[in-house]
Design a protein around this motif. Sequence first.
Motif, mmCIF file in Angstrom:
data_model
loop_
_atom_site.group_PDB
_atom_site.id
_atom_site.type_symbol
_atom_site.label_atom_id
_atom_site.label_comp_id
_atom_site.label_asym_id
_atom_site.label_seq_id
_atom_site.Cartn_x
_atom_site.Cartn_y
_atom_site.Cartn_z
ATOM 1 N N GLU A 3 26.083 -12.835 2.008
ATOM 2 C CA GLU A 3 25.516 -14.308 2.992
ATOM 3 C C GLU A 3 26.597 -14.854 3.635
ATOM 4 O OE1 GLU A 3 22.936 -16.985 0.785
ATOM 5 O OE2 GLU A 3 22.102 -15.297 -0.554
ATOM 6 N N PRO A 8 20.259 -15.775 4.780
ATOM 7 C CA PRO A 8 19.882 -14.258 4.588
ATOM 8 C C PRO A 8 18.807 -13.896 5.791
ATOM 9 C CG PRO A 8 19.258 -14.914 2.670
ATOM 10 C CD PRO A 8 19.814 -16.024 3.130
ATOM 11 N N VAL A 10 17.934 -10.491 5.638
ATOM 12 C CA VAL A 10 17.337 -9.324 5.156
ATOM 13 C C VAL A 10 17.422 -9.481 3.781
ATOM 14 C CG1 VAL A 10 17.796 -6.717 4.752
ATOM 15 C CG2 VAL A 10 18.478 -7.609 6.834
ATOM 16 N N GLY A 11 16.213 -9.073 3.161
ATOM 17 C CA GLY A 11 16.089 -9.367 1.630
ATOM 18 C C GLY A 11 16.059 -7.867 0.995
ATOM 19 N N SER A 37 22.566 -11.044 4.047
ATOM 20 C CA SER A 37 21.313 -10.453 3.041
ATOM 21 C C SER A 37 21.588 -11.143 1.867
ATOM 22 C CB SER A 37 21.633 -8.995 3.099
ATOM 23 O OG SER A 37 22.964 -8.651 2.534
ATOM 24 N N GLU A 38 20.513 -10.728 1.205
ATOM 25 C CA GLU A 38 20.602 -11.340 -0.198
ATOM 26 C C GLU A 38 19.653 -9.962 -0.948
ATOM 27 O OE1 GLU A 38 17.752 -14.514 -0.419
ATOM 28 O OE2 GLU A 38 15.997 -13.190 -0.709
ATOM 29 N N ALA A 58 9.334 -15.340 2.177
ATOM 30 C CA ALA A 58 10.434 -14.957 2.836
ATOM 31 C C ALA A 58 10.686 -15.281 3.908
ATOM 32 C CB ALA A 58 10.261 -13.321 2.766
ATOM 33 N N ARG A 59 9.555 -15.387 4.833
ATOM 34 C CA ARG A 59 9.552 -15.920 6.594
ATOM 35 C C ARG A 59 10.079 -17.153 6.195
ATOM 36 N NH1 ARG A 59 5.806 -14.827 11.389
ATOM 37 N NH2 ARG A 59 6.498 -12.947 10.775
ATOM 38 N N ARG A 61 12.153 -18.671 4.297
ATOM 39 C CA ARG A 61 13.434 -18.819 4.032
ATOM 40 C C ARG A 61 14.444 -18.111 5.082
ATOM 41 N NH1 ARG A 61 14.312 -15.813 0.061
ATOM 42 N NH2 ARG A 61 12.497 -14.850 -0.333
ATOM 43 N N ILE A 63 13.977 -14.726 6.042
ATOM 44 C CA ILE A 63 14.083 -13.467 5.845
ATOM 45 C C ILE A 63 13.320 -12.755 6.940
ATOM 46 C CG2 ILE A 63 13.340 -11.358 4.485
ATOM 47 C CD1 ILE A 63 15.942 -13.179 3.378
ATOM 48 N N ARG A 64 13.846 -11.956 7.545
ATOM 49 C CA ARG A 64 13.155 -11.169 8.825
ATOM 50 C C ARG A 64 12.840 -9.782 8.437
ATOM 51 N NH1 ARG A 64 11.784 -15.365 9.768
ATOM 52 N NH2 ARG A 64 12.582 -16.697 11.213
ATOM 53 N N ILE A 66 12.744 -6.966 4.803
ATOM 54 C CA ILE A 66 12.681 -6.690 3.423
ATOM 55 C C ILE A 66 12.877 -5.223 3.274
ATOM 56 C CG2 ILE A 66 11.447 -6.681 1.073
ATOM 57 C CD1 ILE A 66 10.095 -9.325 2.044
#
Length: 79
Positions: A3, A8, A10-11, A37-38, A58-59, A61, A63-64, A66
């Motif tokens: 990060e 992030p 990408v998860g 990423s995370e 996710a969205r 937070r 995140i785009r 996973i």
Amino acid sequence: MGETGTGPLVGIVGGSRSDFPVLEKAVAVLDALGIPSELRVVSAHRTPDHLFRYAETARDRGIRVIVAETLEWRVKDPR
């Protein structure tokens, strides 16, 4: 992990910590590309509710994408 100042994008998720040696390589590639990423343990089998919460939030937070580890099925060599 992976990060920067922003959250992030990408998860990366695996079913257990034993998956991390492989998944950490993905984090390293993303770091080299400057993509935050995370890395998380999210088991579909042991904690499905946690998996759904992770995906559903996710969205929001940031995140785009996973990336999810999956079991590798091996076929025995017939030789």
